[in-house]
Design a protein around this motif. Structure first.
Motif, PDB file in Angstrom:
ATOM      1  N   ALA A 254      -8.775   4.804   2.781  1.00 36.78           N
ATOM      2  CA  ALA A 254      -8.667   6.052   2.171  1.00 36.78           C
ATOM      3  C   ALA A 254      -8.376   5.308   0.494  1.00 36.78           C
ATOM      4  O   ALA A 254      -7.174   4.661   0.587  1.00 36.78           O
ATOM      5  CB  ALA A 254      -7.582   7.161   2.527  1.00 36.78           C
ATOM      6  N   LEU A 255      -9.525   5.397  -0.565  1.00 40.14           N
ATOM      7  CA  LEU A 255      -8.911   4.194  -1.174  1.00 40.14           C
ATOM      8  C   LEU A 255      -8.368   5.497  -2.305  1.00 40.14           C
ATOM      9  O   LEU A 255      -8.893   6.782  -2.654  1.00 40.14           O
ATOM     10  CB  LEU A 255     -10.062   3.543  -1.853  1.00 40.14           C
ATOM     11  N   TYR A 256      -7.929   5.540  -3.009  1.00 41.44           N
ATOM     12  CA  TYR A 256      -7.246   5.960  -4.409  1.00 41.44           C
ATOM     13  C   TYR A 256      -6.656   5.177  -5.764  1.00 41.44           C
ATOM     14  O   TYR A 256      -6.748   3.937  -6.040  1.00 41.44           O
ATOM     15  CB  TYR A 256      -5.835   6.663  -4.528  1.00 41.44           C
ATOM     16  N   VAL A 257      -8.198   5.300  -6.853  1.00 43.79           N
ATOM     17  CA  VAL A 257      -8.219   4.626  -8.018  1.00 43.79           C
ATOM     18  C   VAL A 257      -7.275   5.177  -9.264  1.00 43.79           C
ATOM     19  O   VAL A 257      -8.071   6.259 -10.268  1.00 43.79           O
ATOM     20  CB  VAL A 257      -8.940   3.903  -8.865  1.00 43.79           C
ATOM     21  N   VAL A 258      -6.537   4.832  -9.519  1.00 45.07           N
ATOM     22  CA  VAL A 258      -5.484   5.785 -10.932  1.00 45.07           C
ATOM     23  C   VAL A 258      -6.494   4.822 -11.713  1.00 45.07           C
ATOM     24  O   VAL A 258      -7.325   4.171 -12.461  1.00 45.07           O
ATOM     25  CB  VAL A 258      -4.403   4.121 -10.933  1.00 45.07           C
ATOM     26  N   SER A 259      -6.654   6.142 -12.416  1.00 46.85           N
ATOM     27  CA  SER A 259      -8.010   5.481 -13.576  1.00 46.85           C
ATOM     28  C   SER A 259      -7.456   5.048 -15.080  1.00 46.85           C
ATOM     29  O   SER A 259      -6.175   5.172 -15.118  1.00 46.85           O
ATOM     30  CB  SER A 259      -8.141   7.391 -13.999  1.00 46.85           C
ATOM     31  N   PRO A 260      -8.453   4.011 -15.051  1.00 45.96           N
ATOM     32  CA  PRO A 260      -8.105   3.317 -16.074  1.00 45.96           C
ATOM     33  C   PRO A 260      -7.810   4.461 -17.525  1.00 45.96           C
ATOM     34  O   PRO A 260      -6.996   3.317 -18.677  1.00 45.96           O
ATOM     35  CB  PRO A 260      -9.347   2.485 -15.941  1.00 45.96           C
ATOM     36  N   ASN A 261      -7.524   5.211 -17.768  1.00 50.40           N
ATOM     37  CA  ASN A 261      -7.849   5.544 -18.731  1.00 50.40           C
ATOM     38  C   ASN A 261      -6.101   6.154 -19.697  1.00 50.40           C
ATOM     39  O   ASN A 261      -5.607   6.405 -19.676  1.00 50.40           O
ATOM     40  CB  ASN A 261      -7.884   7.119 -19.029  1.00 50.40           C
ATOM     41  N   ILE A 262      -5.283   6.174 -17.728  1.00 51.72           N
ATOM     42  CA  ILE A 262      -3.754   6.281 -17.432  1.00 51.72           C
ATOM     43  C   ILE A 262      -3.631   5.078 -18.283  1.00 51.72           C
ATOM     44  O   ILE A 262      -2.175   5.098 -19.546  1.00 51.72           O
ATOM     45  CB  ILE A 262      -3.481   6.422 -16.242  1.00 51.72           C
ATOM     46  N   ARG A 263      -3.859   3.923 -18.476  1.00 50.84           N
ATOM     47  CA  ARG A 263      -3.604   3.105 -19.002  1.00 50.84           C
ATOM     48  C   ARG A 263      -3.949   2.641 -20.657  1.00 50.84           C
ATOM     49  O   ARG A 263      -2.405   1.978 -21.463  1.00 50.84           O
ATOM     50  CB  ARG A 263      -3.862   1.498 -18.811  1.00 50.84           C
ATOM     51  N   TYR A 264      -4.463   3.437 -21.086  1.00 48.21           N
ATOM     52  CA  TYR A 264      -4.536   3.565 -22.590  1.00 48.21           C
ATOM     53  C   TYR A 264      -4.673   2.144 -23.225  1.00 48.21           C
ATOM     54  O   TYR A 264      -4.723   1.833 -24.176  1.00 48.21           O
ATOM     55  CB  TYR A 264      -3.421   4.051 -23.569  1.00 48.21           C
ATOM     56  N   ARG A 265      -4.996   1.896 -22.712  1.00 47.76           N
ATOM     57  CA  ARG A 265      -5.653  -0.005 -23.047  1.00 47.76           C
ATOM     58  C   ARG A 265      -4.605  -0.734 -23.412  1.00 47.76           C
ATOM     59  O   ARG A 265      -4.400  -2.149 -24.095  1.00 47.76           O
ATOM     60  CB  ARG A 265      -6.524   0.033 -23.869  1.00 47.76           C
ATOM     61  N   TYR A 266      -3.533  -0.664 -22.780  1.00 47.66           N
ATOM     62  CA  TYR A 266      -2.206  -1.180 -23.099  1.00 47.66           C
ATOM     63  C   TYR A 266      -1.953  -2.491 -22.410  1.00 47.66           C
ATOM     64  O   TYR A 266      -1.773  -3.710 -22.544  1.00 47.66           O
ATOM     65  CB  TYR A 266      -0.920  -0.599 -22.754  1.00 47.66           C
ATOM     66  N   LEU A 267      -2.767  -2.592 -21.249  1.00 48.58           N
ATOM     67  CA  LEU A 267      -3.079  -3.572 -19.361  1.00 48.58           C
ATOM     68  C   LEU A 267      -3.915  -4.468 -20.532  1.00 48.58           C
ATOM     69  O   LEU A 267      -5.246  -3.951 -20.425  1.00 48.58           O
ATOM     70  CB  LEU A 267      -3.269  -2.670 -18.663  1.00 48.58           C
ATOM     71  N   GLU A 268      -4.138  -5.197 -19.846  1.00 49.87           N
ATOM     72  CA  GLU A 268      -4.913  -7.192 -20.322  1.00 49.87           C
ATOM     73  C   GLU A 268      -5.643  -6.810 -18.643  1.00 49.87           C
ATOM     74  O   GLU A 268      -7.153  -6.909 -18.680  1.00 49.87           O
ATOM     75  CB  GLU A 268      -4.007  -7.885 -20.345  1.00 49.87           C
TER      76      GLU A 268
ATOM     77  N   VAL B 157      -2.927   9.387  -0.388  1.00 47.25           N
ATOM     78  CA  VAL B 157      -3.970   8.692   0.539  1.00 47.25           C
ATOM     79  C   VAL B 157      -2.701   8.957   1.773  1.00 47.25           C
ATOM     80  O   VAL B 157      -3.219   9.082   3.140  1.00 47.25           O
ATOM     81  CB  VAL B 157      -4.145   7.304   0.715  1.00 47.25           C
ATOM     82  N   ASP B 158      -1.678   9.721   1.522  1.00 47.38           N
ATOM     83  CA  ASP B 158      -0.058   9.418   2.315  1.00 47.38           C
ATOM     84  C   ASP B 158      -0.726  11.560   3.278  1.00 47.38           C
ATOM     85  O   ASP B 158      -0.855  11.219   4.699  1.00 47.38           O
ATOM     86  CB  ASP B 158       0.971   9.769   2.443  1.00 47.38           C
ATOM     87  N   LYS B 159      -1.342  11.664   2.638  1.00 47.74           N
ATOM     88  CA  LYS B 159      -2.328  13.058   3.777  1.00 47.74           C
ATOM     89  C   LYS B 159      -3.411  13.002   4.258  1.00 47.74           C
ATOM     90  O   LYS B 159      -3.808  13.051   5.593  1.00 47.74           O
ATOM     91  CB  LYS B 159      -2.905  14.078   2.004  1.00 47.74           C
ATOM     92  N   VAL B 160      -3.857  11.926   3.639  1.00 52.51           N
ATOM     93  CA  VAL B 160      -5.509  11.479   4.453  1.00 52.51           C
ATOM     94  C   VAL B 160      -4.612  10.784   5.507  1.00 52.51           C
ATOM     95  O   VAL B 160      -5.360  10.477   7.069  1.00 52.51           O
ATOM     96  CB  VAL B 160      -6.242  11.069   3.514  1.00 52.51           C
ATOM     97  N   ARG B 161      -3.914   9.617   5.416  1.00 51.39           N
ATOM     98  CA  ARG B 161      -2.986   8.848   6.859  1.00 51.39           C
ATOM     99  C   ARG B 161      -2.628   9.833   7.982  1.00 51.39           C
ATOM    100  O   ARG B 161      -3.204  10.227   8.824  1.00 51.39           O
ATOM    101  CB  ARG B 161      -2.252   8.323   6.504  1.00 51.39           C
ATOM    102  N   GLN B 162      -1.904  10.779   7.271  1.00 51.07           N
ATOM    103  CA  GLN B 162      -1.468  11.668   8.300  1.00 51.07           C
ATOM    104  C   GLN B 162      -2.319  12.196   9.020  1.00 51.07           C
ATOM    105  O   GLN B 162      -2.175  12.850  10.218  1.00 51.07           O
ATOM    106  CB  GLN B 162      -0.341  13.072   7.666  1.00 51.07           C
ATOM    107  N   MET B 163      -3.337  13.220   8.513  1.00 45.98           N
ATOM    108  CA  MET B 163      -4.498  13.977   8.848  1.00 45.98           C
ATOM    109  C   MET B 163      -5.357  13.052   9.990  1.00 45.98           C
ATOM    110  O   MET B 163      -5.553  13.561  11.087  1.00 45.98           O
ATOM    111  CB  MET B 163      -5.449  14.672   7.724  1.00 45.98           C
ATOM    112  N   ALA B 164      -5.503  11.498   9.778  1.00 46.08           N
ATOM    113  CA  ALA B 164      -6.263  10.822  11.083  1.00 46.08           C
ATOM    114  C   ALA B 164      -5.525  10.684  12.071  1.00 46.08           C
ATOM    115  O   ALA B 164      -5.962  10.377  12.663  1.00 46.08           O
ATOM    116  CB  ALA B 164      -6.760   9.200  10.021  1.00 46.08           C
ATOM    117  N   ARG B 165      -3.836  10.149  11.872  1.00 46.36           N
ATOM    118  CA  ARG B 165      -3.441   9.697  13.205  1.00 46.36           C
ATOM    119  C   ARG B 165      -2.809  10.977  14.221  1.00 46.36           C
ATOM    120  O   ARG B 165      -3.264  11.038  14.846  1.00 46.36           O
ATOM    121  CB  ARG B 165      -1.746   9.575  12.750  1.00 46.36           C
TER     122      ARG B 165
END
Length: 118
Positions: A3-17, A43-51
């Motif tokens: 189960a993968l969660y990607v934090v959108s790059p927009n959240i960084r406002y391009r401050y990360l290099e 992803v914790d919810k997914v982990r619990q459902m899978a368990r």
């Protein structure tokens, strides 16, 4: 299963290099941490459902450096993923016929099969 969660790059406002760096202003670090915590909850919810179903699942939360689609495609390639499962957007009206941008991008660019679930 992963189960993968990607934090959108927009959240960084391009401050990360290149990745999470100490150059971030404190307020932006807080925003990024909140976004990562939100991803962990998902992803914790997914982990619990899978368990409950006796399914082993690995979970991962990553910070997007490029687009979410590219991050998922790269992750799938790097981890030799056999299939990507992604949800479609539940929009109303004429938009119901269209896939969400992430689902559409994955169908277009992934090197493995993509299952789009409604």
């Amino acid at each position: 299963m992963i189960a993968l969660y990607v934090v959108s790059p927009n959240i960084r406002y391009r401050y990360l290099e290149d990745a999470i760096t100490p150059k971030l202003h404190e307020a932006l670090k807080d925003v990024l941490m909140i976004a990562m915590q939100r991803g962990e909850k998902h992803v914790d919810k997914v982990r619990q459902m899978a368990r409950q179903k006796n399914i082993r699942v690995k979970t991962d939360v990553i910070v997007g450096i490029s687009s979410v689609v590219k991050q998922i495609v790269d992750y799938a390639h790097k981890n030799k993923i056999d299939m990507i499962v992604v949800g479609s957007r539940g929009l109303s009206g004429i938009k119901k016929m269209l896939l969400g941008s992430v689902a559409s991008g994955l169908v277009t660019y992934a090197n493995c099969p993509v299952l789009v679930a409604k």
